[in-house]
Design an enzyme around this catalytic site. Structure first.
Site, PDB file in Angstrom:
ATOM      1  CB  THR A   1      -0.767  -1.576  -7.519  1.00  0.00           C
ATOM      2  OG1 THR A   1       0.172  -0.513  -7.679  1.00  0.00           O
ATOM      3  CG2 THR A   1      -1.089  -2.193  -8.882  1.00  0.00           C
TER       4      THR A   1
ATOM      5  CB  THR B   1       3.138  -0.192  -2.537  1.00  0.00           C
ATOM      6  OG1 THR B   1       3.105  -1.352  -1.698  1.00  0.00           O
ATOM      7  CG2 THR B   1       4.286   0.710  -2.118  1.00  0.00           C
ATOM      8  CB  CYS B   2       1.241   2.445  -6.840  1.00  0.00           C
ATOM      9  SG  CYS B   2       2.433   1.221  -7.447  1.00  0.00           S
ATOM     10  CB  SER B   3      -3.187   3.512  -4.394  1.00  0.00           C
ATOM     11  OG  SER B   3      -3.437   3.306  -5.763  1.00  0.00           O
TER      12      SER B   3
END
Length: 161
Positions: free
Chosen positions: A46, A48-50
């Site tokens: 996703t 922001t996660c990546s």
């Protein structure tokens, strides 16, 4: 009830990707006798996660280790194959970050940090958070409000140690 600082993490079995395929890993294996920086993301791959969350912990690995962290671990309600592919796509080794798959969300439910992402087609996921865990006991806990990325960052956790 959501865990708080001073609480012990519950026993659970998660999965971790390895070169030989997924393998079960217990919370005792991850946390017993160690200081662990654990962060959780709503989903591998996703935005922001990546782009920010996982890379921040990789970038600040040495600073966390210098503060006494033995293991940096990333947890997501994804399967171990997805967690392995995400680590590979981000060039993250197990020495950098231990990837933990909570595929059925059992650990996430046990600590009451689930998030309903069904409006976006993602079902039940983990809230975004970080915690410092010493020998299975939470010493710092940072839970994000939905849609926010601030207190669960590596930088914020480092400042707390």
């Amino acid at each position: 009830m959501t865990l708080q600082i001073g609480d012990s993490l519950p026993s659970a079995t998660l999965m971790t990707p390895t070169p030989d395929g997924p393998r079960p890993i217990t919370t005792d294996e991850v946390f017993k006798g160690k200081t662990v920086a654990l962060f959780a993301v709503p989903g591998a791959f996703t935005p922001t996660c990546s782009a920010r969350h996982l890379p921040g912990y990789v970038d600040h690995r040495d600073a966390l280790k210098a503060k006494g962290v033995d293991t940096i671990a990333c947890l997501s309600v994804n399967d171990p194959f997805v967690m392995g592919a995400w680590a590979e796509s981000q060039a993250v080794s197990a020495d950098d970050v231990l990837m933990l798959a909570d595929g059925n969300g059992e650990f996430t439910r046990a600590i009451d940090l689930t998030m309903d992402a069904s409006r976006g087609g993602m079902g039940q996921r983990s809230k975004r958070y970080s915690m410092l865990v010493k020998d299975g006991v939470i010493t710092q806990l940072n839970i994000e409000e939905p849609g926010v990325f601030e207190v669960s960052s590596a930088e914020h956790l480092i400042a707390q140690i």
